[in-house]
Design an enzyme around this catalytic site. Structure first.
Site, PDB file in Angstrom:
ATOM      1  N   GLU A  47     -31.276 -38.579  40.590  1.00 44.00           N
ATOM      2  CA  GLU A  47     -32.559 -38.020  41.129  1.00 44.00           C
ATOM      3  C   GLU A  47     -33.432 -38.002  39.883  1.00 44.00           C
ATOM      4  O   GLU A  47     -33.258 -37.565  38.662  1.00 44.00           O
ATOM      5  CB  GLU A  47     -32.046 -36.883  41.507  1.00 44.00           C
ATOM      6  CG  GLU A  47     -33.157 -35.853  42.001  1.00 44.00           C
ATOM      7  CD  GLU A  47     -32.526 -34.193  42.100  1.00 44.00           C
ATOM      8  OE1 GLU A  47     -31.734 -33.872  41.335  1.00 44.00           O
ATOM      9  OE2 GLU A  47     -33.183 -33.546  42.894  1.00 44.00           O
ATOM     10  N   ASN A 110     -39.915 -35.020  46.478  1.00 43.56           N
ATOM     11  CA  ASN A 110     -38.737 -35.643  45.692  1.00 43.56           C
ATOM     12  C   ASN A 110     -38.086 -36.530  46.530  1.00 43.56           C
ATOM     13  O   ASN A 110     -37.369 -36.531  47.294  1.00 43.56           O
ATOM     14  CB  ASN A 110     -37.604 -34.196  45.427  1.00 43.56           C
ATOM     15  CG  ASN A 110     -36.404 -34.625  44.513  1.00 43.56           C
ATOM     16  OD1 ASN A 110     -36.163 -35.613  44.214  1.00 43.56           O
ATOM     17  ND2 ASN A 110     -35.791 -33.653  44.041  1.00 43.56           N
ATOM     18  N   LYS A 127     -36.360 -35.914  49.697  1.00 42.98           N
ATOM     19  CA  LYS A 127     -35.216 -35.016  50.038  1.00 42.98           C
ATOM     20  C   LYS A 127     -35.378 -33.984  51.063  1.00 42.98           C
ATOM     21  O   LYS A 127     -36.597 -33.112  50.877  1.00 42.98           O
ATOM     22  CB  LYS A 127     -35.226 -34.393  48.347  1.00 42.98           C
ATOM     23  CG  LYS A 127     -34.181 -33.254  48.273  1.00 42.98           C
ATOM     24  CD  LYS A 127     -33.885 -32.976  46.661  1.00 42.98           C
ATOM     25  CE  LYS A 127     -32.817 -31.943  46.336  1.00 42.98           C
ATOM     26  NZ  LYS A 127     -32.710 -31.567  44.691  1.00 42.98           N
ATOM     27  N   GLU A 146     -37.636 -26.118  42.554  1.00 38.59           N
ATOM     28  CA  GLU A 146     -38.061 -27.204  43.550  1.00 38.59           C
ATOM     29  C   GLU A 146     -38.754 -26.954  44.912  1.00 38.59           C
ATOM     30  O   GLU A 146     -39.602 -27.502  45.546  1.00 38.59           O
ATOM     31  CB  GLU A 146     -36.656 -27.823  44.109  1.00 38.59           C
ATOM     32  CG  GLU A 146     -35.932 -28.839  43.017  1.00 38.59           C
ATOM     33  CD  GLU A 146     -35.070 -29.707  43.249  1.00 38.59           C
ATOM     34  OE1 GLU A 146     -35.482 -30.438  44.395  1.00 38.59           O
ATOM     35  OE2 GLU A 146     -33.826 -29.661  42.992  1.00 38.59           O
ATOM     36  N   CYS A 171     -29.307 -35.150  45.571  1.00 34.04           N
ATOM     37  CA  CYS A 171     -28.794 -34.002  44.873  1.00 34.04           C
ATOM     38  C   CYS A 171     -28.112 -32.977  45.998  1.00 34.04           C
ATOM     39  O   CYS A 171     -27.219 -33.034  46.583  1.00 34.04           O
ATOM     40  CB  CYS A 171     -29.723 -33.541  43.891  1.00 34.04           C
ATOM     41  SG  CYS A 171     -28.801 -32.265  42.770  1.00 34.04           S
ATOM     42  N   ASN A 196     -29.208 -33.981  39.630  1.00 33.50           N
ATOM     43  CA  ASN A 196     -29.195 -33.036  38.383  1.00 33.50           C
ATOM     44  C   ASN A 196     -28.608 -31.967  38.740  1.00 33.50           C
ATOM     45  O   ASN A 196     -29.381 -31.031  39.448  1.00 33.50           O
ATOM     46  CB  ASN A 196     -30.753 -33.041  38.076  1.00 33.50           C
ATOM     47  CG  ASN A 196     -31.456 -34.454  37.484  1.00 33.50           C
ATOM     48  OD1 ASN A 196     -31.636 -34.471  36.272  1.00 33.50           O
ATOM     49  ND2 ASN A 196     -31.952 -35.025  38.307  1.00 33.50           N
TER      50      ASN A 196
HETATM   51  N1  CDT Z   1     -31.260 -31.073  41.793  1.00 32.22           N
HETATM   52  C1  CDT Z   1     -30.456 -30.194  42.644  1.00 32.22           C
HETATM   53  O1  CDT Z   1     -30.670 -30.451  43.869  1.00 32.22           O
HETATM   54  N2  CDT Z   1     -29.798 -29.482  41.987  1.00 32.22           N
HETATM   55  C2  CDT Z   1     -29.035 -28.482  42.652  1.00 32.22           C
HETATM   56  C3  CDT Z   1     -28.958 -27.112  41.807  1.00 32.22           C
HETATM   57  C4  CDT Z   1     -28.407 -25.870  42.749  1.00 32.22           C
HETATM   58  S1  CDT Z   1     -28.627 -24.570  41.545  1.00 32.22           S
HETATM   59  C5  CDT Z   1     -30.136 -24.268  42.273  1.00 32.22           C
HETATM   60  C6  CDT Z   1     -27.534 -28.928  43.296  1.00 32.22           C
HETATM   61  O2  CDT Z   1     -27.332 -28.508  44.290  1.00 32.22           O
HETATM   62  O3  CDT Z   1     -26.868 -29.581  42.461  1.00 32.22           O
END
Ligand code: CDT
Length: 317
Positions: A47, A110, A127, A146, A171, A196
């Site tokens: 991502e 995204n 996304k 985000e 993600c 990420n």
């Molecule tokens: N990039 C992304 O979606 N990361 C989220 C972090 C969650 S914590 C706010 C994930 O679900 O891995």
């Protein structure tokens, strides 16, 4: 047409703010060359692969925010990756921040693209599940904005490519059962997911020690319960002081992990994926037509407490 897809996980180590897109693309190209030497038909990147994970910062300057977005794809910085793809015959999934223009309005997404072995974009996804928050929350060690920087995408679709039916997610989508099921109902045989994921989860720090476990749990459950291959690929490591998990995985329709990355750095791992292996699951335990009971899923309870029919209209007895 062959139903074997040799899939490479193209995990990235950290990308710092000072790293140029050209430098990142050179790393992606290096991994594509390695994947090709190992026999890959497709390489999956993370991502927001082209820049550092900027939603960790609260930014107000619109031009500064825009500097993390791509106005077109391919563009001058990413063109070498598309050219190498065509030259080597290796397709790719790439996550990036997209600045779109819709009816004269700028919209930020995204996004991810799927590129075939001829270097052509054959699929695009925006996304759907945007985690985090929209306003500055200074109590956090770092932000996860985000919801501030992106508009949610509207649908999960699939693309006919690589001899099969391919879906994309990004993600946080991987934690939601609906992500895989909606695509599996459209016939998805392989779902590609870049991520990420910071080790530290500010609203629930008691989960920090479980970050890798929850990643693997989500990918394995999604694969098994939908009879499809799932590739999950990280941008991991210490990026601008924030530690993110690696743990990139490729999961078979059986739910078994067939290959994984071991580091939190740039790393390629590869496995041979037989798309016909999905049918064993799709025709038996997870034969949707035979065993699902959509009529029993007719009621959903909306967030505010009202009861809705499955089509979203108010429920009446
Ligand atoms: N990039 C992304 O979606 N990361 C989220 C972090 C969650 S914590 C706010 C994930 O679900 O891995």
């Amino acid at each position: 047409m062959s139903r074997i897809v040799n899939v490479a996980l193209g995990q990235l180590g950290p990308v710092q703010r000072s790293d140029t897109r050209e430098r990142v693309v050179a790393r992606l190209c290096e991994m594509m060359r390695e994947a090709h030497a190992l026999g890959a038909h497709l390489i999956v990147y993370p991502e927001l692969a082209l820049t550092t994970f900027f939603p960790r910062w609260y930014l107000e300057d619109e031009a500064e925010i825009d500097s993390f977005f791509e106005r077109e794809m391919p563009n001058a910085a990413t063109q070498p990756l598309f050219e190498l793809s065509r030259q080597l015959g290796v397709g790719f999934y790439l996550g990036y921040a997209e600045l779109a223009e819709e009816g004269g309005t700028r919209v930020r997404y995204n996004s991810s693209i799927l590129v075939d072995r001829g270097g052509r974009i054959v699929g695009k996804y925006r996304k759907v599940h945007l985690p985090g928050h929209a306003e500055h929350e200074p109590w956090r060690r770092f932000q996860h904005l985000e919801k501030r920087y992106f508009t949610p995408g509207q649908r999960f679709g699939v693309t006919q490519a690589f001899g099969g039916t391919i879906g994309m997610a990004i993600c946080n989508d991987r934690r939601w059962a609906e992500t895989y099921r909606v695509m599996a109902l459209q016939g998805a045989e392989m779902v590609l997911i870049g991520y990420n994921t910071p080790v530290h989860n500010a609203p629930a720090p008691q989960h920090d020690d479980l970050s890798l476990f929850h990643n693997q749990l989500s990918l394995q459950a999604g694969a098994y319960q939908n009879g499809c291959w799932v590739a999950g690929v990280a941008k991991g490591g210490l990026e601008e002081g924030v530690d993110s998990i690696g743990g990139s995985l490729l999961v078979a329709p059986s739910g078994e992990v067939v290959t994984r990355c071991l580091s939190k750095d740039d790393e390629v791992a590869i496995a041979r994926c037989d798309l016909d292996f999905c049918a064993v699951y799709k025709r038996s335990t997870f034969n949707f037509d035979l065993h699902r009971r959509p009529e029993a899923y007719g009621l959903i309870v909306a967030r505010k407490g009202e009861t809705l029919a499955a089509d979203g209209t108010p429920w009446r007895d």
